[in-house]
Motif scaffolding. Structure first.
Motif, PDB file in Angstrom:
ATOM      1  N   ILE A 180      -9.045   7.782  11.478  1.00  0.00           N
ATOM      2  CA  ILE A 180      -9.731   8.097  10.222  1.00  0.00           C
ATOM      3  C   ILE A 180      -8.756   8.041   9.051  1.00  0.00           C
ATOM      4  O   ILE A 180      -9.071   7.471   7.996  1.00  0.00           O
ATOM      5  CB  ILE A 180     -10.421   9.476  10.325  1.00  0.00           C
ATOM      6  N   ASP A 181      -7.569   8.600   9.219  1.00  0.00           N
ATOM      7  CA  ASP A 181      -6.572   8.574   8.150  1.00  0.00           C
ATOM      8  C   ASP A 181      -6.168   7.137   7.835  1.00  0.00           C
ATOM      9  O   ASP A 181      -6.022   6.756   6.668  1.00  0.00           O
ATOM     10  CB  ASP A 181      -5.355   9.409   8.557  1.00  0.00           C
ATOM     11  N   GLU A 182      -6.003   6.323   8.868  1.00  0.00           N
ATOM     12  CA  GLU A 182      -5.617   4.933   8.661  1.00  0.00           C
ATOM     13  C   GLU A 182      -6.687   4.148   7.906  1.00  0.00           C
ATOM     14  O   GLU A 182      -6.390   3.446   6.934  1.00  0.00           O
ATOM     15  CB  GLU A 182      -5.334   4.257  10.007  1.00  0.00           C
ATOM     16  N   ILE A 183      -7.941   4.270   8.318  1.00  0.00           N
ATOM     17  CA  ILE A 183      -8.996   3.503   7.644  1.00  0.00           C
ATOM     18  C   ILE A 183      -9.213   4.013   6.224  1.00  0.00           C
ATOM     19  O   ILE A 183      -9.496   3.235   5.309  1.00  0.00           O
ATOM     20  CB  ILE A 183     -10.310   3.455   8.457  1.00  0.00           C
ATOM     21  N   ALA A 184      -9.046   5.318   5.996  1.00  0.00           N
ATOM     22  CA  ALA A 184      -9.168   5.857   4.634  1.00  0.00           C
ATOM     23  C   ALA A 184      -8.071   5.277   3.744  1.00  0.00           C
ATOM     24  O   ALA A 184      -8.321   4.917   2.585  1.00  0.00           O
ATOM     25  CB  ALA A 184      -9.097   7.379   4.650  1.00  0.00           C
ATOM     26  N   ALA A 185      -6.853   5.177   4.276  1.00  0.00           N
ATOM     27  CA  ALA A 185      -5.748   4.608   3.499  1.00  0.00           C
ATOM     28  C   ALA A 185      -6.012   3.141   3.165  1.00  0.00           C
ATOM     29  O   ALA A 185      -5.838   2.713   2.018  1.00  0.00           O
ATOM     30  CB  ALA A 185      -4.431   4.761   4.262  1.00  0.00           C
ATOM     31  N   ILE A 186      -6.446   2.373   4.141  1.00  0.00           N
ATOM     32  CA  ILE A 186      -6.734   0.957   3.897  1.00  0.00           C
ATOM     33  C   ILE A 186      -7.842   0.814   2.865  1.00  0.00           C
ATOM     34  O   ILE A 186      -7.756  -0.005   1.938  1.00  0.00           O
ATOM     35  CB  ILE A 186      -7.106   0.247   5.220  1.00  0.00           C
ATOM     36  N   THR A 187      -8.885   1.617   2.989  1.00  0.00           N
ATOM     37  CA  THR A 187     -10.008   1.575   2.050  1.00  0.00           C
ATOM     38  C   THR A 187      -9.534   1.884   0.635  1.00  0.00           C
ATOM     39  O   THR A 187      -9.884   1.180  -0.320  1.00  0.00           O
ATOM     40  CB  THR A 187     -11.089   2.582   2.493  1.00  0.00           C
ATOM     41  N   ALA A 188      -8.722   2.926   0.493  1.00  0.00           N
ATOM     42  CA  ALA A 188      -8.216   3.315  -0.831  1.00  0.00           C
ATOM     43  C   ALA A 188      -7.260   2.266  -1.398  1.00  0.00           C
ATOM     44  O   ALA A 188      -7.259   2.009  -2.609  1.00  0.00           O
ATOM     45  CB  ALA A 188      -7.532   4.685  -0.742  1.00  0.00           C
ATOM     46  N   MET A 189      -6.463   1.649  -0.537  1.00  0.00           N
ATOM     47  CA  MET A 189      -5.559   0.591  -1.014  1.00  0.00           C
ATOM     48  C   MET A 189      -6.349  -0.619  -1.496  1.00  0.00           C
ATOM     49  O   MET A 189      -5.998  -1.232  -2.514  1.00  0.00           O
ATOM     50  CB  MET A 189      -4.567   0.190   0.084  1.00  0.00           C
ATOM     51  N   LYS A 190      -7.428  -0.958  -0.781  1.00  0.00           N
ATOM     52  CA  LYS A 190      -8.270  -2.072  -1.222  1.00  0.00           C
ATOM     53  C   LYS A 190      -8.886  -1.767  -2.584  1.00  0.00           C
ATOM     54  O   LYS A 190      -8.990  -2.640  -3.434  1.00  0.00           O
ATOM     55  CB  LYS A 190      -9.368  -2.348  -0.189  1.00  0.00           C
ATOM     56  N   HIS A 191      -9.297  -0.525  -2.783  1.00  0.00           N
ATOM     57  CA  HIS A 191      -9.921  -0.140  -4.055  1.00  0.00           C
ATOM     58  C   HIS A 191      -8.906  -0.159  -5.194  1.00  0.00           C
ATOM     59  O   HIS A 191      -9.174  -0.700  -6.265  1.00  0.00           O
ATOM     60  CB  HIS A 191     -10.555   1.250  -3.963  1.00  0.00           C
ATOM     61  N   SER A 192      -7.748   0.439  -4.971  1.00  0.00           N
ATOM     62  CA  SER A 192      -6.773   0.633  -6.049  1.00  0.00           C
ATOM     63  C   SER A 192      -5.793  -0.516  -6.227  1.00  0.00           C
ATOM     64  O   SER A 192      -5.193  -0.659  -7.293  1.00  0.00           O
ATOM     65  CB  SER A 192      -5.981   1.919  -5.796  1.00  0.00           C
ATOM     66  N   GLY A 193      -5.589  -1.296  -5.183  1.00  0.00           N
ATOM     67  CA  GLY A 193      -4.574  -2.335  -5.237  1.00  0.00           C
ATOM     68  C   GLY A 193      -3.167  -1.760  -5.237  1.00  0.00           C
ATOM     69  O   GLY A 193      -2.219  -2.400  -5.681  1.00  0.00           O
ATOM     70  N   LYS A 194      -3.032  -0.525  -4.724  1.00  0.00           N
ATOM     71  CA  LYS A 194      -1.747   0.180  -4.742  1.00  0.00           C
ATOM     72  C   LYS A 194      -1.529   0.888  -3.407  1.00  0.00           C
ATOM     73  O   LYS A 194      -2.461   1.078  -2.631  1.00  0.00           O
ATOM     74  CB  LYS A 194      -1.737   1.218  -5.862  1.00  0.00           C
TER      75      LYS A 194
ATOM     76  N   ALA B 196      -3.331   7.220  -5.266  1.00  0.00           N
ATOM     77  CA  ALA B 196      -2.582   5.982  -5.485  1.00  0.00           C
ATOM     78  C   ALA B 196      -1.213   6.338  -6.051  1.00  0.00           C
ATOM     79  O   ALA B 196      -1.097   7.247  -6.875  1.00  0.00           O
ATOM     80  CB  ALA B 196      -3.334   5.082  -6.453  1.00  0.00           C
ATOM     81  N   VAL B 197      -0.198   5.633  -5.590  1.00  0.00           N
ATOM     82  CA  VAL B 197       1.160   5.883  -6.077  1.00  0.00           C
ATOM     83  C   VAL B 197       1.809   4.567  -6.508  1.00  0.00           C
ATOM     84  O   VAL B 197       1.512   3.503  -5.967  1.00  0.00           O
ATOM     85  CB  VAL B 197       2.038   6.595  -5.023  1.00  0.00           C
ATOM     86  N   ASP B 198       2.729   4.690  -7.477  1.00  0.00           N
ATOM     87  CA  ASP B 198       3.468   3.520  -7.943  1.00  0.00           C
ATOM     88  C   ASP B 198       4.699   3.296  -7.069  1.00  0.00           C
ATOM     89  O   ASP B 198       4.902   4.003  -6.066  1.00  0.00           O
ATOM     90  CB  ASP B 198       3.823   3.642  -9.429  1.00  0.00           C
ATOM     91  N   GLU B 199       5.552   2.362  -7.457  1.00  0.00           N
ATOM     92  CA  GLU B 199       6.731   2.026  -6.661  1.00  0.00           C
ATOM     93  C   GLU B 199       7.735   3.167  -6.561  1.00  0.00           C
ATOM     94  O   GLU B 199       8.597   3.175  -5.686  1.00  0.00           O
ATOM     95  CB  GLU B 199       7.419   0.761  -7.207  1.00  0.00           C
ATOM     96  N   ASN B 200       7.599   4.191  -7.432  1.00  0.00           N
ATOM     97  CA  ASN B 200       8.478   5.359  -7.385  1.00  0.00           C
ATOM     98  C   ASN B 200       7.834   6.542  -6.668  1.00  0.00           C
ATOM     99  O   ASN B 200       8.383   7.639  -6.669  1.00  0.00           O
ATOM    100  CB  ASN B 200       8.897   5.768  -8.800  1.00  0.00           C
ATOM    101  N   GLY B 201       6.653   6.317  -6.107  1.00  0.00           N
ATOM    102  CA  GLY B 201       5.954   7.383  -5.406  1.00  0.00           C
ATOM    103  C   GLY B 201       5.236   8.351  -6.323  1.00  0.00           C
ATOM    104  O   GLY B 201       4.800   9.413  -5.882  1.00  0.00           O
ATOM    105  N   LYS B 202       5.090   7.999  -7.590  1.00  0.00           N
ATOM    106  CA  LYS B 202       4.404   8.857  -8.570  1.00  0.00           C
ATOM    107  C   LYS B 202       2.928   8.475  -8.637  1.00  0.00           C
ATOM    108  O   LYS B 202       2.576   7.293  -8.535  1.00  0.00           O
ATOM    109  CB  LYS B 202       5.031   8.713  -9.958  1.00  0.00           C
ATOM    110  N   PRO B 203       2.032   9.463  -8.834  1.00  0.00           N
ATOM    111  CA  PRO B 203       0.606   9.147  -8.949  1.00  0.00           C
ATOM    112  C   PRO B 203       0.342   8.086 -10.008  1.00  0.00           C
ATOM    113  O   PRO B 203       0.966   8.078 -11.069  1.00  0.00           O
ATOM    114  CB  PRO B 203      -0.013  10.493  -9.335  1.00  0.00           C
ATOM    115  N   SER B 204      -0.567   7.186  -9.687  1.00  0.00           N
ATOM    116  CA  SER B 204      -0.851   6.036 -10.533  1.00  0.00           C
ATOM    117  C   SER B 204      -2.364   5.939 -10.768  1.00  0.00           C
ATOM    118  O   SER B 204      -3.152   6.130  -9.840  1.00  0.00           O
ATOM    119  CB  SER B 204      -0.334   4.780  -9.826  1.00  0.00           C
ATOM    120  N   PRO B 205      -2.797   5.640 -11.990  1.00  0.00           N
ATOM    121  CA  PRO B 205      -4.228   5.588 -12.308  1.00  0.00           C
ATOM    122  C   PRO B 205      -4.990   4.572 -11.454  1.00  0.00           C
ATOM    123  O   PRO B 205      -4.457   3.532 -11.074  1.00  0.00           O
ATOM    124  CB  PRO B 205      -4.253   5.171 -13.781  1.00  0.00           C
TER     125      PRO B 205
END
Length: 161
Positions: free
Chosen positions: A38-52, A116-125
């Motif tokens: 569940i954690d893995e599919i949630a991460a993939i889903t969120a990455m697809k949405h955010s592109g991050k 979503a996080v940026d390349e520095n691990g900071k929250p990203s819009p």
């Protein structure tokens, strides 16, 4: 005006075979294995949405409704149902399909918050989401209540420390 993405853009589906190492002494899948999926599919889903890249902020609810057994097929589906400034709420459902009779049974549902996080691990819009199905619309409409409940739980937890 902020851009919004249709929920089907982030929808993710995974299929897994339940194998003996995934199961307990009764031949049913470990809850921890299901949580990992569940954690893995949630991460993939969120990455697809955010592109991050994303991190798990919370697992809001997990409902174990029935078990999957060795040899069953586990079908997982994730979809972004609401967004905040940097967070995405992802609904995941898992169904078990018997190979012999092809019947599907809902085994688990969960709601996770991914950030979503940026390349520095900071929250990203992130961009907003447009719910499409009736169930996505219901989850979207109740998102604020879940967020307020999470915030109250976080405050209570801080008081305990």
């Amino acid at each position: 005006m902020a851009k919004h993405i249709a929920a089907n853009i982030s929808r993710t589906i995974q299929t897994r075979l339940v194998l003996p190492p995934d199961t307990n002494h009764m031949g049913t899948i470990f809850g921890g294995a299901v949580l990992s999926y569940i954690d893995e599919i949630a991460a993939i889903t969120a990455m697809k949405h955010s592109g991050k890249a994303v991190v798990t902020a919370s697992i809001d609810t997990v409902n174990f409704l029935s078990s999957a057994r060795v040899g069953d097929i586990l079908l997982l589906e994730g979809v972004v149902v609401s967004t905040g400034r940097t967070s995405m709420e992802v609904y995941v459902k898992a169904e078990c399909q018997s190979v012999e009779n092809r019947t599907k049974t809902l085994t688990t549902t969960a709601i996770l918050t991914m950030v979503a996080v940026d390349e520095n691990g900071k929250p990203s819009p992130v961009e907003g989401v447009v719910p499409e199905t009736d169930s996505e619309k219901q989850l979207f409409q109740s998102a604020q209540e879940r967020k307020e409940r999470r915030m109250k739980i976080n405050e209570f937890a801080k008081e305990l420390c």
